[in-house]
Write a protein that holds these residues in place. Sequence first.
Motif, mmCIF file in Angstrom:
data_model
loop_
_atom_site.group_PDB
_atom_site.id
_atom_site.type_symbol
_atom_site.label_atom_id
_atom_site.label_comp_id
_atom_site.label_asym_id
_atom_site.label_seq_id
_atom_site.Cartn_x
_atom_site.Cartn_y
_atom_site.Cartn_z
ATOM 1 N N GLU A 2 46.328 -32.987 -33.584
ATOM 2 C CA GLU A 2 46.264 -31.535 -33.548
ATOM 3 C C GLU A 2 44.878 -31.084 -33.077
ATOM 4 O OE1 GLU A 2 46.655 -28.004 -36.787
ATOM 5 O OE2 GLU A 2 48.000 -29.717 -36.972
ATOM 6 N N ARG A 3 44.858 -30.054 -32.258
ATOM 7 C CA ARG A 3 43.578 -29.556 -31.749
ATOM 8 C C ARG A 3 42.822 -28.836 -32.872
ATOM 9 N NH1 ARG A 3 44.943 -26.081 -26.791
ATOM 10 N NH2 ARG A 3 46.460 -25.317 -28.255
ATOM 11 N N PRO A 4 41.536 -29.115 -33.030
ATOM 12 C CA PRO A 4 40.762 -28.511 -34.121
ATOM 13 C C PRO A 4 40.407 -27.068 -33.824
ATOM 14 C CG PRO A 4 39.303 -29.767 -32.725
ATOM 15 C CD PRO A 4 40.714 -30.003 -32.205
ATOM 16 N N PRO A 5 40.181 -26.263 -34.869
ATOM 17 C CA PRO A 5 39.640 -24.930 -34.636
ATOM 18 C C PRO A 5 38.220 -25.067 -34.105
ATOM 19 C CG PRO A 5 39.647 -25.415 -36.983
ATOM 20 C CD PRO A 5 40.334 -26.555 -36.290
ATOM 21 N N ALA A 6 37.780 -24.077 -33.352
ATOM 22 C CA ALA A 6 36.436 -24.119 -32.767
ATOM 23 C C ALA A 6 35.755 -22.773 -32.922
ATOM 24 C CB ALA A 6 36.508 -24.506 -31.300
ATOM 25 N N VAL A 7 34.456 -22.842 -33.136
ATOM 26 C CA VAL A 7 33.635 -21.635 -33.241
ATOM 27 C C VAL A 7 32.498 -21.754 -32.235
ATOM 28 C CG1 VAL A 7 32.113 -20.275 -34.731
ATOM 29 C CG2 VAL A 7 34.210 -21.268 -35.663
ATOM 30 N N ILE A 8 32.346 -20.720 -31.428
ATOM 31 C CA ILE A 8 31.245 -20.659 -30.466
ATOM 32 C C ILE A 8 30.077 -19.979 -31.165
ATOM 33 C CG2 ILE A 8 30.480 -19.771 -28.245
ATOM 34 C CD1 ILE A 8 33.494 -19.840 -27.445
ATOM 35 N N LEU A 9 28.954 -20.684 -31.235
ATOM 36 C CA LEU A 9 27.769 -20.172 -31.913
ATOM 37 C C LEU A 9 27.000 -19.244 -30.977
ATOM 38 C CD1 LEU A 9 26.597 -23.489 -33.607
ATOM 39 C CD2 LEU A 9 28.028 -21.670 -34.578
ATOM 40 N N ALA A 10 26.998 -17.960 -31.295
ATOM 41 C CA ALA A 10 26.329 -16.948 -30.478
ATOM 42 C C ALA A 10 25.567 -15.981 -31.378
ATOM 43 C CB ALA A 10 27.359 -16.206 -29.629
ATOM 44 N N GLY A 11 25.052 -16.476 -32.484
ATOM 45 C CA GLY A 11 24.428 -15.603 -33.477
ATOM 46 C C GLY A 11 22.938 -15.422 -33.349
ATOM 47 N N GLY A 12 22.315 -16.108 -32.394
ATOM 48 C CA GLY A 12 20.859 -16.017 -32.259
ATOM 49 C C GLY A 12 20.401 -14.711 -31.638
ATOM 50 N N LEU A 13 19.114 -14.482 -31.734
ATOM 51 C CA LEU A 13 18.540 -13.256 -31.182
ATOM 52 C C LEU A 13 18.373 -13.307 -29.664
ATOM 53 C CD1 LEU A 13 15.829 -12.614 -33.911
ATOM 54 C CD2 LEU A 13 17.897 -11.280 -33.495
ATOM 55 N N GLY A 14 18.285 -14.481 -29.091
ATOM 56 C CA GLY A 14 18.146 -14.604 -27.641
ATOM 57 C C GLY A 14 16.829 -14.088 -27.115
ATOM 58 N N ARG A 15 15.772 -14.176 -27.902
ATOM 59 C CA ARG A 15 14.462 -13.652 -27.472
ATOM 60 C C ARG A 15 13.991 -14.278 -26.168
ATOM 61 N NH1 ARG A 15 12.033 -15.145 -32.651
ATOM 62 N NH2 ARG A 15 13.671 -14.312 -33.933
ATOM 63 N N ARG A 16 14.137 -15.594 -26.045
ATOM 64 C CA ARG A 16 13.657 -16.266 -24.832
ATOM 65 C C ARG A 16 14.529 -15.955 -23.622
ATOM 66 N NH1 ARG A 16 12.927 -21.246 -28.527
ATOM 67 N NH2 ARG A 16 15.149 -21.077 -28.330
ATOM 68 N N MET A 17 15.749 -15.509 -23.851
ATOM 69 C CA MET A 17 16.650 -15.188 -22.742
ATOM 70 C C MET A 17 16.677 -13.692 -22.444
ATOM 71 S SD MET A 17 19.833 -17.767 -23.231
ATOM 72 C CE MET A 17 20.294 -17.861 -21.512
ATOM 73 N N GLY A 18 15.921 -12.923 -23.188
ATOM 74 C CA GLY A 18 15.838 -11.498 -22.923
ATOM 75 C C GLY A 18 16.977 -10.678 -23.486
ATOM 76 N N GLY A 19 17.642 -11.176 -24.501
ATOM 77 C CA GLY A 19 18.718 -10.403 -25.126
ATOM 78 C C GLY A 19 19.891 -11.261 -25.541
ATOM 79 N N ASP A 20 21.011 -10.636 -25.726
ATOM 80 C CA ASP A 20 22.227 -11.271 -26.223
ATOM 81 C C ASP A 20 22.649 -12.424 -25.321
ATOM 82 O OD1 ASP A 20 24.733 -11.874 -27.271
ATOM 83 O OD2 ASP A 20 25.241 -9.767 -27.580
#
Length: 111
Positions: A2-20
């Motif tokens: 069975e395929r596992p559930p997955a969570v995409i981690l996107a909770g950081g502030l992204g300071r080095r990338m200039g935003g979200d």
Amino acid sequence: MERPPAVILAGGLGRRMGGDKALRPFLDATLLHAVLERIAPQAGPLAINANDDPGRLAAFGLPVLADPLPGRPGPLAGVLAALDWAAAVGAPAVLTVPCDAPSCRPIWLPA
């Protein structure tokens, strides 16, 4: 298997990338689009770990899981959110992937 559930981690502030980070342009869409396209065929239910306004991710049609700990302590808080969600959906495990690594290829190893 069975395929596992997955969570995409996107909770950081992204300071080095200039935003979200999740919504940063990548190729013809966003980083989050690219990761979803790559992981969706390999996963069961999907969710996104993100903080602040979950409405900004509403177009993806996925549950948005906020960090369960205050103060944005880091990516392990997102993993904890993923584990809590997996338990709530009755899964014994969960796959987590970062939103800022769209070209990574998961490697499945037998148990």
